[in-house]
Design a protein around this motif. Structure first.
Motif, PDB file in Angstrom:
ATOM      1  N   TYR A  23       0.845  -1.190   0.000  1.00 43.95           N
ATOM      2  CA  TYR A  23       0.000   0.000   0.000  1.00 43.95           C
ATOM      3  C   TYR A  23       0.887   1.249   0.000  1.00 43.95           C
ATOM      4  N   ARG A  24       0.291   2.365  -0.446  1.00 39.83           N
ATOM      5  CA  ARG A  24       1.030   3.631  -0.411  1.00 39.83           C
ATOM      6  C   ARG A  24       0.061   4.781  -0.155  1.00 39.83           C
ATOM      7  N   ASP A  61       4.944  10.964   2.714  1.00 43.24           N
ATOM      8  CA  ASP A  61       4.804   9.800   1.840  1.00 43.24           C
ATOM      9  C   ASP A  61       5.261   8.539   2.573  1.00 43.24           C
ATOM     10  N   TRP A  84       5.979   2.439  -0.539  1.00 47.73           N
ATOM     11  CA  TRP A  84       5.222   1.188  -0.545  1.00 47.73           C
ATOM     12  C   TRP A  84       5.469   0.445   0.758  1.00 47.73           C
ATOM     13  N   LYS A  88      -8.095   4.954  -3.660  1.00 44.29           N
ATOM     14  CA  LYS A  88      -7.155   6.004  -4.016  1.00 44.29           C
ATOM     15  C   LYS A  88      -7.831   7.372  -3.951  1.00 44.29           C
ATOM     16  N   ASP A  89      -7.122   8.367  -3.388  1.00 39.80           N
ATOM     17  CA  ASP A  89      -7.527   9.773  -3.254  1.00 39.80           C
ATOM     18  C   ASP A  89      -8.480  10.035  -2.089  1.00 39.80           C
ATOM     19  N   LYS A  93      -4.913   8.245   0.717  1.00 34.54           N
ATOM     20  CA  LYS A  93      -4.415   7.118  -0.074  1.00 34.54           C
ATOM     21  C   LYS A  93      -4.008   7.635  -1.448  1.00 34.54           C
ATOM     22  N   THR A  94      -2.753   7.415  -1.818  1.00 32.53           N
ATOM     23  CA  THR A  94      -2.225   8.048  -3.029  1.00 32.53           C
ATOM     24  C   THR A  94      -2.053   7.094  -4.213  1.00 32.53           C
ATOM     25  N   TYR A  95      -2.121   5.797  -3.979  1.00 38.75           N
ATOM     26  CA  TYR A  95      -1.954   4.822  -5.066  1.00 38.75           C
ATOM     27  C   TYR A  95      -2.932   3.669  -4.879  1.00 38.75           C
ATOM     28  N   ASP A  96      -3.292   3.038  -6.002  1.00 39.03           N
ATOM     29  CA  ASP A  96      -4.028   1.779  -5.913  1.00 39.03           C
ATOM     30  C   ASP A  96      -3.104   0.716  -5.318  1.00 39.03           C
ATOM     31  N   ASP A  97      -3.696  -0.301  -4.698  1.00 41.14           N
ATOM     32  CA  ASP A  97      -2.900  -1.365  -4.083  1.00 41.14           C
ATOM     33  C   ASP A  97      -2.046  -2.079  -5.136  1.00 41.14           C
ATOM     34  N   LYS A  98      -0.841  -2.443  -4.728  1.00 41.65           N
ATOM     35  CA  LYS A  98       0.056  -3.196  -5.613  1.00 41.65           C
ATOM     36  C   LYS A  98      -0.009  -4.665  -5.178  1.00 41.65           C
TER      37      LYS A  98
END
Length: 203
Positions: free
Chosen positions: A92-93, A143, A146, A166-167, A185-190
């Protein structure tokens, strides 16, 4: 003679019933090494070992296999599959601002939460908000990079980030430590998932 033929017929029937199915045989396979031994010993049923990666292998059957858990066995038509090994992780990020409840009163915490979210919603840079408000001295503008696992962030933070999209901006309180976070939340899950699958003709 008729009696003998009847006896033989019964014996053949019993032998056929006693023959283990492919699913029965697959249930005894628990490692990649055992799967390879099965492949080497049974060329007549065209066995194979598949190594699949989430996001890379995209046929319909590959996607179905990647949804399974380790140990799952299922058949499609006259082909049977077993997931021998499955390794999965989700990273997550997000960006965060930390407020220390041991230095601020509950009312001050609540006031700052509302103030920060109002400014972020109005379009103020998260970098600037982090520099101004965060109380943990981070130099990353909030930030997280990840992350996965509780060694990197409290479980409450990871669970909350996982539950949001995200967002989205939200609060997380780690009550037992009196820590308070405002998070975006700045990114979709990886998602990373790799599976090793044994397949063969039969059921």
């Amino acid at each position: 003679m008729k009696f003998s033929l009847s006896v033989l017929s019964v014996l053949f029937s019993v032998a056929a019933v006693a023959q283990p199915t492919l699913v029965d045989r697959f249930q005894k396979i628990g490692t990649v090494q055992q799967a390879q031994q099965f492949v080497d010993a049974n060329p007549d049923i065209k066995p194979a070992i598949l190594r699949l990666t989430y996001g890379k292998d995209t046929t319909l059957i590959d996607k179905r296999l990647l949804r399974q858990k380790q140990g799952d066995i299922f058949s499609v038509g006259y082909v049977t599959y077993k997931v021998v090994e499955a390794k999965e992780s989700v990273a997550y990020r997000a960006s965060y601002i930390f407020l220390d409840g041991s230095s601020l009163s509950p009312s001050e915490i609540e006031s700052l939460k509302k103030e920060i979210v109002a400014k972020a919603t109005a379009g103020e840079s998260w970098d600037k908000l982090s520099d101004k408000y965060t109380m943990d001295g981070n130099t990353t503008k909030g930030d997280t990079d990840w992350f996965f696992g509780e060694l990197m962030f409290p479980k409450e933070v990871q669970d909350a980030v996982a539950a949001h999209k995200k967002d989205e901006i939200f609060y997380v309180d780690v009550s037992e430590r009196n820590w308070h976070y405002i998070i975006k939340k700045t990114y979709d899950d990886k998602i990373q998932k790799d599976v090793v699958v044994l397949r063969a003709n039969g059921r």
